[in-house]
Each structure stands twice: as structure tokens, then as C-alpha cells.
Design a protein around this motif. Structure first.
Motif, PDB file in Angstrom:
ATOM      1  N   ARG A 273     -39.066 -39.844 -10.485  1.00  0.00           N
ATOM      2  CA  ARG A 273     -38.897 -38.420 -10.165  1.00  0.00           C
ATOM      3  C   ARG A 273     -38.556 -37.657 -11.435  1.00  0.00           C
ATOM      4  O   ARG A 273     -37.680 -38.075 -12.208  1.00  0.00           O
ATOM      5  N   GLY A 274     -39.250 -36.551 -11.653  1.00  0.00           N
ATOM      6  CA  GLY A 274     -38.982 -35.722 -12.820  1.00  0.00           C
ATOM      7  C   GLY A 274     -40.158 -34.822 -13.104  1.00  0.00           C
ATOM      8  O   GLY A 274     -41.195 -34.884 -12.429  1.00  0.00           O
ATOM      9  N   PRO A 275     -40.044 -33.961 -14.126  1.00  0.00           N
ATOM     10  CA  PRO A 275     -41.173 -33.106 -14.519  1.00  0.00           C
ATOM     11  C   PRO A 275     -42.366 -33.965 -14.936  1.00  0.00           C
ATOM     12  O   PRO A 275     -42.202 -35.032 -15.545  1.00  0.00           O
ATOM     13  N   LEU A 276     -43.565 -33.503 -14.623  1.00  0.00           N
ATOM     14  CA  LEU A 276     -44.763 -34.310 -14.860  1.00  0.00           C
ATOM     15  C   LEU A 276     -44.917 -34.692 -16.328  1.00  0.00           C
ATOM     16  O   LEU A 276     -45.177 -35.860 -16.647  1.00  0.00           O
ATOM     17  N   LEU A 280     -45.088 -38.415 -18.096  1.00  0.00           N
ATOM     18  CA  LEU A 280     -46.258 -38.843 -18.869  1.00  0.00           C
ATOM     19  C   LEU A 280     -45.916 -39.236 -20.292  1.00  0.00           C
ATOM     20  O   LEU A 280     -46.620 -40.059 -20.894  1.00  0.00           O
ATOM     21  N   GLU A 281     -44.831 -38.696 -20.850  1.00  0.00           N
ATOM     22  CA  GLU A 281     -44.567 -38.881 -22.277  1.00  0.00           C
ATOM     23  C   GLU A 281     -43.306 -39.674 -22.602  1.00  0.00           C
ATOM     24  O   GLU A 281     -43.221 -40.304 -23.653  1.00  0.00           O
ATOM     25  N   ALA A 291     -45.971 -51.472 -12.985  1.00  0.00           N
ATOM     26  CA  ALA A 291     -45.434 -51.533 -11.616  1.00  0.00           C
ATOM     27  C   ALA A 291     -46.265 -50.675 -10.674  1.00  0.00           C
ATOM     28  O   ALA A 291     -47.029 -49.802 -11.105  1.00  0.00           O
ATOM     29  N   TRP A 292     -46.116 -50.944  -9.360  1.00  0.00           N
ATOM     30  CA  TRP A 292     -46.590 -49.983  -8.377  1.00  0.00           C
ATOM     31  C   TRP A 292     -45.679 -48.768  -8.468  1.00  0.00           C
ATOM     32  O   TRP A 292     -44.454 -48.895  -8.427  1.00  0.00           O
ATOM     33  N   VAL A 293     -46.254 -47.589  -8.612  1.00  0.00           N
ATOM     34  CA  VAL A 293     -45.465 -46.389  -8.880  1.00  0.00           C
ATOM     35  C   VAL A 293     -45.731 -45.329  -7.813  1.00  0.00           C
ATOM     36  O   VAL A 293     -46.882 -45.052  -7.462  1.00  0.00           O
ATOM     37  N   SER A 294     -44.647 -44.757  -7.307  1.00  0.00           N
ATOM     38  CA  SER A 294     -44.708 -43.563  -6.460  1.00  0.00           C
ATOM     39  C   SER A 294     -44.026 -42.441  -7.238  1.00  0.00           C
ATOM     40  O   SER A 294     -42.862 -42.584  -7.627  1.00  0.00           O
ATOM     41  N   VAL A 295     -44.742 -41.362  -7.461  1.00  0.00           N
ATOM     42  CA  VAL A 295     -44.239 -40.276  -8.303  1.00  0.00           C
ATOM     43  C   VAL A 295     -43.893 -39.059  -7.461  1.00  0.00           C
ATOM     44  O   VAL A 295     -44.648 -38.662  -6.580  1.00  0.00           O
ATOM     45  N   GLN A 296     -42.725 -38.492  -7.751  1.00  0.00           N
ATOM     46  CA  GLN A 296     -42.310 -37.210  -7.195  1.00  0.00           C
ATOM     47  C   GLN A 296     -42.071 -36.282  -8.385  1.00  0.00           C
ATOM     48  O   GLN A 296     -41.053 -36.393  -9.059  1.00  0.00           O
ATOM     49  N   TYR A 297     -43.039 -35.418  -8.680  1.00  0.00           N
ATOM     50  CA  TYR A 297     -42.854 -34.560  -9.850  1.00  0.00           C
ATOM     51  C   TYR A 297     -42.237 -33.235  -9.438  1.00  0.00           C
ATOM     52  O   TYR A 297     -42.529 -32.674  -8.394  1.00  0.00           O
ATOM     53  N   THR A 298     -41.332 -32.746 -10.282  1.00  0.00           N
ATOM     54  CA  THR A 298     -40.430 -31.661  -9.897  1.00  0.00           C
ATOM     55  C   THR A 298     -40.756 -30.325 -10.541  1.00  0.00           C
ATOM     56  O   THR A 298     -39.934 -29.407 -10.494  1.00  0.00           O
ATOM     57  N   ASP A 299     -41.928 -30.187 -11.146  1.00  0.00           N
ATOM     58  CA  ASP A 299     -42.308 -28.920 -11.757  1.00  0.00           C
ATOM     59  C   ASP A 299     -42.248 -27.795 -10.718  1.00  0.00           C
ATOM     60  O   ASP A 299     -42.529 -28.009  -9.535  1.00  0.00           O
ATOM     61  N   PRO A 300     -41.932 -26.561 -11.159  1.00  0.00           N
ATOM     62  CA  PRO A 300     -41.846 -25.457 -10.197  1.00  0.00           C
ATOM     63  C   PRO A 300     -43.163 -25.200  -9.467  1.00  0.00           C
ATOM     64  O   PRO A 300     -43.156 -24.788  -8.306  1.00  0.00           O
ATOM     65  N   THR A 301     -44.285 -25.427 -10.139  1.00  0.00           N
ATOM     66  CA  THR A 301     -45.590 -25.179  -9.534  1.00  0.00           C
ATOM     67  C   THR A 301     -46.414 -26.466  -9.524  1.00  0.00           C
ATOM     68  O   THR A 301     -46.219 -27.354 -10.364  1.00  0.00           O
ATOM     69  N   ALA A 321     -46.391 -36.884  -5.135  1.00  0.00           N
ATOM     70  CA  ALA A 321     -45.930 -35.784  -4.298  1.00  0.00           C
ATOM     71  C   ALA A 321     -45.295 -34.717  -5.174  1.00  0.00           C
ATOM     72  O   ALA A 321     -44.585 -35.039  -6.142  1.00  0.00           O
ATOM     73  N   HIS A 322     -45.564 -33.462  -4.850  1.00  0.00           N
ATOM     74  CA  HIS A 322     -44.942 -32.353  -5.581  1.00  0.00           C
ATOM     75  C   HIS A 322     -43.683 -31.943  -4.838  1.00  0.00           C
ATOM     76  O   HIS A 322     -43.735 -31.406  -3.724  1.00  0.00           O
ATOM     77  N   LEU A 323     -42.529 -32.230  -5.440  1.00  0.00           N
ATOM     78  CA  LEU A 323     -41.232 -31.901  -4.839  1.00  0.00           C
ATOM     79  C   LEU A 323     -40.427 -31.112  -5.862  1.00  0.00           C
ATOM     80  O   LEU A 323     -39.677 -31.683  -6.652  1.00  0.00           O
ATOM     81  N   PRO A 324     -40.584 -29.781  -5.889  1.00  0.00           N
ATOM     82  CA  PRO A 324     -39.885 -28.971  -6.885  1.00  0.00           C
ATOM     83  C   PRO A 324     -38.379 -29.167  -6.816  1.00  0.00           C
ATOM     84  O   PRO A 324     -37.808 -29.306  -5.729  1.00  0.00           O
ATOM     85  N   ALA A 325     -37.764 -29.179  -7.975  1.00  0.00           N
ATOM     86  CA  ALA A 325     -36.310 -29.306  -8.031  1.00  0.00           C
ATOM     87  C   ALA A 325     -35.671 -28.059  -7.430  1.00  0.00           C
ATOM     88  O   ALA A 325     -36.096 -26.936  -7.681  1.00  0.00           O
ATOM     89  N   MET A 326     -34.636 -28.248  -6.626  1.00  0.00           N
ATOM     90  CA  MET A 326     -33.918 -27.122  -6.036  1.00  0.00           C
ATOM     91  C   MET A 326     -33.027 -26.487  -7.105  1.00  0.00           C
ATOM     92  O   MET A 326     -32.177 -27.157  -7.689  1.00  0.00           O
ATOM     93  N   ARG A 327     -33.241 -25.187  -7.352  1.00  0.00           N
ATOM     94  CA  ARG A 327     -32.509 -24.535  -8.436  1.00  0.00           C
ATOM     95  C   ARG A 327     -31.435 -23.577  -7.923  1.00  0.00           C
ATOM     96  O   ARG A 327     -30.496 -23.279  -8.623  1.00  0.00           O
TER      97      ARG A 327
END
Length: 384
Positions: A273-276, A280-281, A291-301, A321-327
Motif C-alpha cells: 500500500r502506498g503511492p504508485l 514502482l521505485e 511474490a504474489w502481490v496485491s497493490v492498493q495505491y493511495t494516489d489522490p486520483t 485497487a485504487h484506495l486514496p489515502a484519507m486526508r
């Protein structure tokens, strides 16, 4: 006597569109090696042998090869059917197997044990195949069987009646959702909906050990009532649950000890989980690239083509899955309350973005674009 308790092989199940047959075969080979190493006398497979009622031909090959390999170690094998299995197909398979491998699918056999002796005398193994109340209630007239609790309690009553006549030590293998178990959300599909399907733990009073199937993670409901779980991970919800089997030892008086035997995990499961761009970097994720990876990226858009970009780094990325961080968790206003104070179209756009992005409004670049669009629209309306 040494008994290996396993369950929920789910031969033929896929993992997010990927076949698991080869991985499961490797894990089951390791299980056979453990049976040989620990000189196991009896292997008990408590239901959900296959993942579907109509498995592919290759699935039968994996089952037959594994059962024969277990038998070659000198162990006897007892298999019961689960709610995923076709009792008819699994039962047909049993007629083709060698002596020492017993497949129990007939509800009419409940209360009739497979008896295996050791140096202390007989041990009675009672297999209870998955019992669908609506299907089996006609077998026992005068008994109300409308729920799993009633059906399993009746089956266990038959077991206790028979055991009272025979005497000696006993093991039960069954497939159900027992009270007190912690299911993995989105993994175990309950046999039916509602609390009527939960079988009370007291239903299993009597035997020296109860080997349960249906739950994919190991669990101990009491020292003598346990789930072994599945030998392979079939969901990211199972990622933190170990894979293995219970090694059960009986002495002259009954249950002596229960030991967990770990099985290898062919490929780890991780949820990131984190910004895309960070995913990636960032070198911190290098260890997860295989590993088998499930990604939850937290970008606003939402980002463009995230799966393709992620699979360049994580070839086994299975879900995104796109799950924006609650700000702004303090601002609980609904959409109408957010947009009501807007004095112009530009502020209305900003209020909308703030709402859908959980508190984050338009960026400076987006503000410029919004003003450009609004000004162009205003100019068009003025000259129309």
C-alpha cells in the motif's frame, strides 16, 4: 499411532486467474515426504478434495498420484468429501484405488468406522462426509434435520452410539463451520447463510480427536478439535496464515500430543500500500518482486494503466485497487454541504474534487486548467 490431519486441498482452484496445480503438486509431494519421515500410520483428509464438483481430468491425476504416494509410505489413507466435492464422482474414484485407501462419501456410512489397530488395540476412524440437510434428511426418518447444527449433531450421535458398543479410541473427520472458528473474510464460503449453519463445539464431544475441514487457516477450537487449513494459499486474505498439517499422536489412553508440521509456501503473498510511484521505485520493495502481490495505491486520483506498470517490477502482481489515502477525516460533511458555499464554477469544481478525494482539492495545475475551461465556457456563452 501417528495420524496426519490435512484438509481442503481444493485441487483445480485458480489464484486470480493463475493455475495452481503445479504448485499444489509440489506441496503435496513435501507432505508425502513428511509422512514418510514421521512414520505416519494414518493420513486423514477432511473434505474439499477438489475445488469443484466437475474437476478437470488433470485434477484426478494429481489426486490419484498423491494418494498412491501416501500409500507407498506404508500409511493408510482416509478421505471424506466436502461441500466443494461431488460425492458421486469422488466416490467413483474410490473403487479404483488400492487397499488401504478409503474414500467416504456415502451418508449411509455415518456411524460405521474404519478400524485400524496399533500395539495398544483398535482405533476407530469415523468419516462424516459433507451432509446437506435437504438431501440427507430422508435417510433418517423421524429426525428434524433443517440445519448443519442439527445434521452434524445427529451424525455425531450415531458415532457415539456405535463407539459405546465397540469401545476403544476414536477419531472423527468432518467438514463444517464449527462455533468459535475465525473465518478469513472473502475466503471461506459458508455452507449457507446465517447462524443456523454454525455447529456447536459440544456436538463433537466423545472422540479422542476431531479432524475438521472447511476453514483455510489452522485453528484449535480445543486440544482435541482442530482445523488443519489448506496446504496452499488461495487468497491474499490467507497470506499471513501458515500452511501445514497436524501430526496427531495417540497412546493407549487416547490423545497424547499434537504437533504442527509446516509446509513450504511456493510463492509468498504480500499486500503493498502506498503511492504508485513509490511502489514502482522504492528499493524497499525489492524483496517482494518475486511474490504474489496485491497493490492498493493511495494516489489522490486514479493512475493510467497501473497493472501494466506494476507488472514490470512485480511480474506476479495479481490485483490492483485504487484506495486514496484519507486526508481529512475530521470533515464529515456530505457532498451537498461541501458544494453549497461555492460562489462560482471554479469553486464548485474544487469542492467536488475535495469531496471525491477525501479532503484533497485541486492542485495548482488543475486550478489553472479549471479556470481556463470556465473562462472559455463563459466567453462562448457571452458571444452566443
Amino acid at each position: 499411532m501417528r495420524i496426519l490431519h490435512t484438509s481442503d486441498w481444493h485441487i483445480g482452484r485458480s489464484f486470480h486467474g493463475h493455475a495452481t496445480l503445479d504448485a499444489l503438486s509440489g506441496v503435496l509431494d513435501e507432505m508425502v515426504a513428511q509422512v514418510r519421515e514421521h512414520e505416519v500410520d494414518v493420513v486423514v483428509l477432511a473434505g474439499d478434495v477438489f475445488d469443484s464438483a466437475a474437476p478437470a481430468a488433470s485434477c484426478y491425476g494429481v489426486l490419484t498420484d498423491t494418494l498412491l504416494a501416501l500409500s507407498d509410505t506404508g500409511a493408510q489413507v482416509i478421505v471424506t468429501s466436502g461441500n466443494h466435492d461431488s460425492a458421486a464422482r469422488l466416490g467413483f474414484q474410490s473403487a479404483l484405488l488400492r487397499a488401504g485407501i478409503t474414500v467416504i462419501t456415502d451418508p449411509g456410512s455415518v456411524g460405521t468406522p474404519v478400524t485400524i489397530a496399533d500395539s495398544h488395540g483398535p482405533v476407530h476412524f469415523y468419516g462424516i462426509p459433507y451432509l446437506e440437510p435437504a438431501i440427507v434428511r430422508h435417510r433418517w426418518e423421524g429426525v428434524e434435520l433443517r440445519s448443519q447444527a442439527q445434521t452434524m449433531s445427529h451424525a455425531m450421535g450415531l458415532v457415539r452410539d456405535d463407539l459405546a458398543r465397540r469401545g476403544g479410541r476414536s477419531v472423527v473427520a468432518a467438514h463444517c463451520f464449527a462455533a468459535g472458528v475465525e473465518a478469513t473474510p472473502g475466503v471461506e464460503r459458508e455452507i449457507r447463510q446465517g447462524s443456523l449453519d454454525v455447529v456447536p463445539l459440544s456436538s463433537f464431544d466423545g472422540p479422542d480427536y476431531v479432524a475438521l475441514g472447511h476453514i483455510h487457516g489452522r485453528q484449535q477450537l480445543s486440544p482435541r478439535v482442530r482445523y488443519a487449513g489448506a496446504p496452499l494459499h488461495y487468497s491474499f486474505g490467507e497470506g499471513d496464515k501458515p500452511r501445514g498439517s497436524w501430526l496427531v499422536a495417540l497412546d493407549a489412553d487416547g490423545l497424547e500430543a499434537v504437533t504442527w508440521l509446516e509446509l513450504p509456501v511456493p510463492r509468498r503473498l504480500v499486500t503493498l500500500r502506498g503511492p504508485l510511484e513509490q511502489l514502482l521505485e522504492d528499493p524497499a520493495y525489492a524483496a517482494d518482486e518475486d511474490a504474489w502481490v496485491s497493490v492498493q495505491y493511495t494516489d489522490p486520483t486514479p493512475q493510467l494503466d497501473p497493472m501494466r506498470r506494476l507488472q514490470r517490477r512485480f511480474p506476479y502482481c495479481a490485483t490492483v485497487a485504487h484506495l486514496p489515502a484519507m486526508r481529512d477525516t475530521a470533515d464529515q460533511r456530505d457532498y451537498a454541504d461541501r458544494v453549497r458555499p461555492a460562489r462560482n464554477d471554479a469553486e464548485l469544481f474544487d469542492a467536488f474534487l475535495t469531496h471525491v478525494r477525501a479532503g484533497e482539492g485541486a492542485s495548482e495545475q488543475e486550478h489553472d486548467l479549471i479556470r481556463e475551461v470556465v473562462d472559455a465556457r463563459t466567453l462562448t456563452e457571452a458571444t452566443a
